[in-house]
Design a protein around this motif. Sequence first.
Motif, PDB file in Angstrom:
ATOM      1  N   UNK A  19       5.914  -5.161   6.774  1.00 23.86           N
ATOM      2  CA  UNK A  19       7.178  -4.690   6.208  1.00 23.86           C
ATOM      3  C   UNK A  19       7.031  -3.204   5.912  1.00 23.86           C
ATOM      4  N   UNK A  20       8.114  -2.460   6.103  1.00 22.59           N
ATOM      5  CA  UNK A  20       8.138  -1.038   5.756  1.00 22.59           C
ATOM      6  C   UNK A  20       9.083  -0.846   4.584  1.00 22.59           C
ATOM      7  N   UNK A  21       8.582  -0.218   3.529  1.00 26.35           N
ATOM      8  CA  UNK A  21       9.391   0.074   2.340  1.00 26.35           C
ATOM      9  C   UNK A  21       9.630   1.576   2.305  1.00 26.35           C
ATOM     10  N   UNK A  22      10.862   1.977   2.534  1.00 26.90           N
ATOM     11  CA  UNK A  22      11.203   3.373   2.732  1.00 26.90           C
ATOM     12  C   UNK A  22      11.593   4.028   1.415  1.00 26.90           C
ATOM     13  N   UNK A  23      10.956   5.156   1.117  1.00 28.54           N
ATOM     14  CA  UNK A  23      11.350   5.963  -0.030  1.00 28.54           C
ATOM     15  C   UNK A  23      11.850   7.301   0.474  1.00 28.54           C
ATOM     16  N   UNK A  24      13.011   7.699  -0.006  1.00 29.67           N
ATOM     17  CA  UNK A  24      13.656   8.925   0.453  1.00 29.67           C
ATOM     18  C   UNK A  24      13.896   9.830  -0.737  1.00 29.67           C
ATOM     19  N   UNK A  25      13.152  10.920  -0.792  1.00 32.22           N
ATOM     20  CA  UNK A  25      13.257  11.846  -1.905  1.00 32.22           C
ATOM     21  C   UNK A  25      13.925  13.140  -1.459  1.00 32.22           C
TER      22      UNK A  25
ATOM     23  N   UNK B 159       0.018 -10.813   4.017  1.00 31.81           N
ATOM     24  CA  UNK B 159       1.315 -10.164   4.147  1.00 31.81           C
ATOM     25  C   UNK B 159       1.229  -8.823   3.436  1.00 31.81           C
ATOM     26  N   UNK B 160       1.368  -7.747   4.202  1.00 30.13           N
ATOM     27  CA  UNK B 160       1.220  -6.403   3.659  1.00 30.13           C
ATOM     28  C   UNK B 160       2.416  -5.543   4.021  1.00 30.13           C
ATOM     29  N   UNK B 161       2.964  -4.896   3.023  1.00 32.09           N
ATOM     30  CA  UNK B 161       3.967  -3.874   3.287  1.00 32.09           C
ATOM     31  C   UNK B 161       3.354  -2.519   2.960  1.00 32.09           C
ATOM     32  N   UNK B 162       3.925  -1.472   3.546  1.00 31.25           N
ATOM     33  CA  UNK B 162       3.485  -0.125   3.209  1.00 31.25           C
ATOM     34  C   UNK B 162       4.700   0.706   2.814  1.00 31.25           C
ATOM     35  N   UNK B 163       4.509   1.532   1.791  1.00 29.58           N
ATOM     36  CA  UNK B 163       5.536   2.475   1.410  1.00 29.58           C
ATOM     37  C   UNK B 163       5.463   3.690   2.316  1.00 29.58           C
ATOM     38  N   UNK B 164       6.605   4.118   2.833  1.00 36.12           N
ATOM     39  CA  UNK B 164       6.624   5.261   3.745  1.00 36.12           C
ATOM     40  C   UNK B 164       7.761   6.194   3.353  1.00 36.12           C
ATOM     41  N   UNK B 165       7.451   7.487   3.253  1.00 29.38           N
ATOM     42  CA  UNK B 165       8.470   8.484   2.969  1.00 29.38           C
ATOM     43  C   UNK B 165       9.209   8.806   4.255  1.00 29.38           C
TER      44      UNK B 165
ATOM     45  N   UNK C 146       0.834  -1.201   0.000  1.00 30.24           N
ATOM     46  CA  UNK C 146       0.000   0.000   0.000  1.00 30.24           C
ATOM     47  C   UNK C 146       0.869   1.252   0.000  1.00 30.24           C
ATOM     48  N   UNK C 147       0.450   2.237  -0.796  1.00 33.03           N
ATOM     49  CA  UNK C 147       1.208   3.479  -0.969  1.00 33.03           C
ATOM     50  C   UNK C 147       0.872   4.484   0.128  1.00 33.03           C
ATOM     51  N   UNK C 148       1.286   4.186   1.345  1.00 36.04           N
ATOM     52  CA  UNK C 148       1.041   5.097   2.461  1.00 36.04           C
ATOM     53  C   UNK C 148       1.707   6.446   2.226  1.00 36.04           C
TER      54      UNK C 148
ATOM     55  N   UNK D 221       9.374   7.341  14.646  1.00 36.89           N
ATOM     56  CA  UNK D 221       8.268   7.471  13.695  1.00 36.89           C
ATOM     57  C   UNK D 221       7.980   6.176  12.966  1.00 36.89           C
ATOM     58  N   UNK D 222       9.008   5.476  12.553  1.00 34.47           N
ATOM     59  CA  UNK D 222       8.807   4.206  11.853  1.00 34.47           C
ATOM     60  C   UNK D 222       8.254   3.144  12.802  1.00 34.47           C
ATOM     61  N   UNK D 223       8.763   3.114  14.033  1.00 34.72           N
ATOM     62  CA  UNK D 223       8.237   2.163  15.015  1.00 34.72           C
ATOM     63  C   UNK D 223       6.754   2.412  15.266  1.00 34.72           C
ATOM     64  N   UNK D 224       6.383   3.679  15.430  1.00 31.63           N
ATOM     65  CA  UNK D 224       4.986   4.027  15.683  1.00 31.63           C
ATOM     66  C   UNK D 224       4.103   3.633  14.499  1.00 31.63           C
ATOM     67  N   UNK D 225       4.606   3.875  13.291  1.00 33.19           N
ATOM     68  CA  UNK D 225       3.823   3.545  12.098  1.00 33.19           C
ATOM     69  C   UNK D 225       3.626   2.040  11.972  1.00 33.19           C
ATOM     70  N   UNK D 226       4.682   1.274  12.220  1.00 35.24           N
ATOM     71  CA  UNK D 226       4.558  -0.183  12.156  1.00 35.24           C
ATOM     72  C   UNK D 226       3.549  -0.685  13.184  1.00 35.24           C
ATOM     73  N   UNK D 227       3.590  -0.115  14.381  1.00 33.06           N
ATOM     74  CA  UNK D 227       2.656  -0.532  15.426  1.00 33.06           C
ATOM     75  C   UNK D 227       1.225  -0.140  15.091  1.00 33.06           C
ATOM     76  N   UNK D 228       1.052   1.078  14.581  1.00 27.74           N
ATOM     77  CA  UNK D 228      -0.298   1.591  14.303  1.00 27.74           C
ATOM     78  C   UNK D 228      -0.966   0.858  13.148  1.00 27.74           C
ATOM     79  N   UNK D 229      -0.200   0.474  12.149  1.00 28.87           N
ATOM     80  CA  UNK D 229      -0.773  -0.168  10.965  1.00 28.87           C
ATOM     81  C   UNK D 229      -0.716  -1.686  11.008  1.00 28.87           C
TER      82      UNK D 229
END
Length: 376
Positions: A347-353, A260-266, A230-232, A335-343
């Motif tokens: 898996x967390x897929x990190x995009x860094x722009x 099994x769900x991963x989310x994209x996170x900036x 999912x494109x979070x 922030x990443x820990x909180x997001x993983x717990x909340x959702x």
Amino acid sequence: MSGEADEIRGSETIRDGGDGIRGSALGSAPVPLSVLDLVTVGAGHTASGAVRTAVELARTAERRGFHRYWVAEHHSMPGVASSSPAVLLAHLAAHTARIRLGSGGVMLPNHAPLVIAEQFGTLEAMAPGRIDLGLGRAPGTDGATAAALRRGRHHEGAEDFPQQLAELTRFLDDSFPDGHPYAGIHAVPGPVQATSPGGVQSAHRPPVWLLGSSGFSARLAGSLGLPFAFAHHFSAAHTLPALDLYRASFRPSETLAEPYALIGVAALAAEEEREARRQVMTGALSMLRLRTGRPGLVPTPEEAEAYPFQEAERHVVDGWLGNVVHGTPDAVRQGLDDLAKRTGADELMITTNAHGSAARLRSYELIADVYGLPRG
């Protein structure tokens, strides 16, 4: 849709355990960490440089223990050099050895299913056992560009996605039934080479993921028992409803026994909070220009700092920044820990722009360090 779902599910092969779908959380990370790279091009830089950075980032991700590295299909965007995922992945496969490589994703309505099956069969031959095929149903661009991409296929669109997916899966598995118009057509490289006289080809093919930013693909992925991404990072308001829908719709399949769900996170980390903010503002201004019909190269930090945001623009940018995890390494980890717990994401897929390669590469290193990922 139920008939199509049964057709797709029936032709899936067992790839559970050791297939790379379920990664392992390393260090103190709450879940496996992965990378989504848009292969961005900053002002004053070239596409060639962006591709060189992609190679460096993929090798860094591999060395530091990130589970997978995906590139995404976009078109007619000067600041994004990832219009051809299969070409990029072939190049990255030649420069890496272990990390999973995939598409996040290929936009299925833009392509004939047979072409995708052939491209990813070729990638599987290049990098056996470490290719992912992530599929989306959006065009990855504006309507005019989508029409140019689909010449001769204007009648096909996002609403035809389930049928296109069923056809693609049949090509990947070489499983069209007798009497089907495509029964004698084979995606090569592919399973037909295993069943031909003297064939020793592996039956393995890239696992299919469905990508989404709303509920449609979430429900479809669940009904087919496929992994879901999912494109979070650009649809945060819909993350929890989509994940809930995916899990509620999930039916065990030969691919997965459980969702099994991963989310994209900036996310962007820097040694100092001010520098992190300075870097993410380049992506914010780039996003604003894209949304207002003015796509361009990723601006420099100096340009972003000097830009005279109007009130309405500031509102859009502030909303976008609210979904970007940024700051010091410790702040990003929280922030990443909180997001993983909340959702409850698997898996967390990190995009860094950011504008330049140094800030992006440094961010991934800092995130790896703060979680104690291996140094390679």
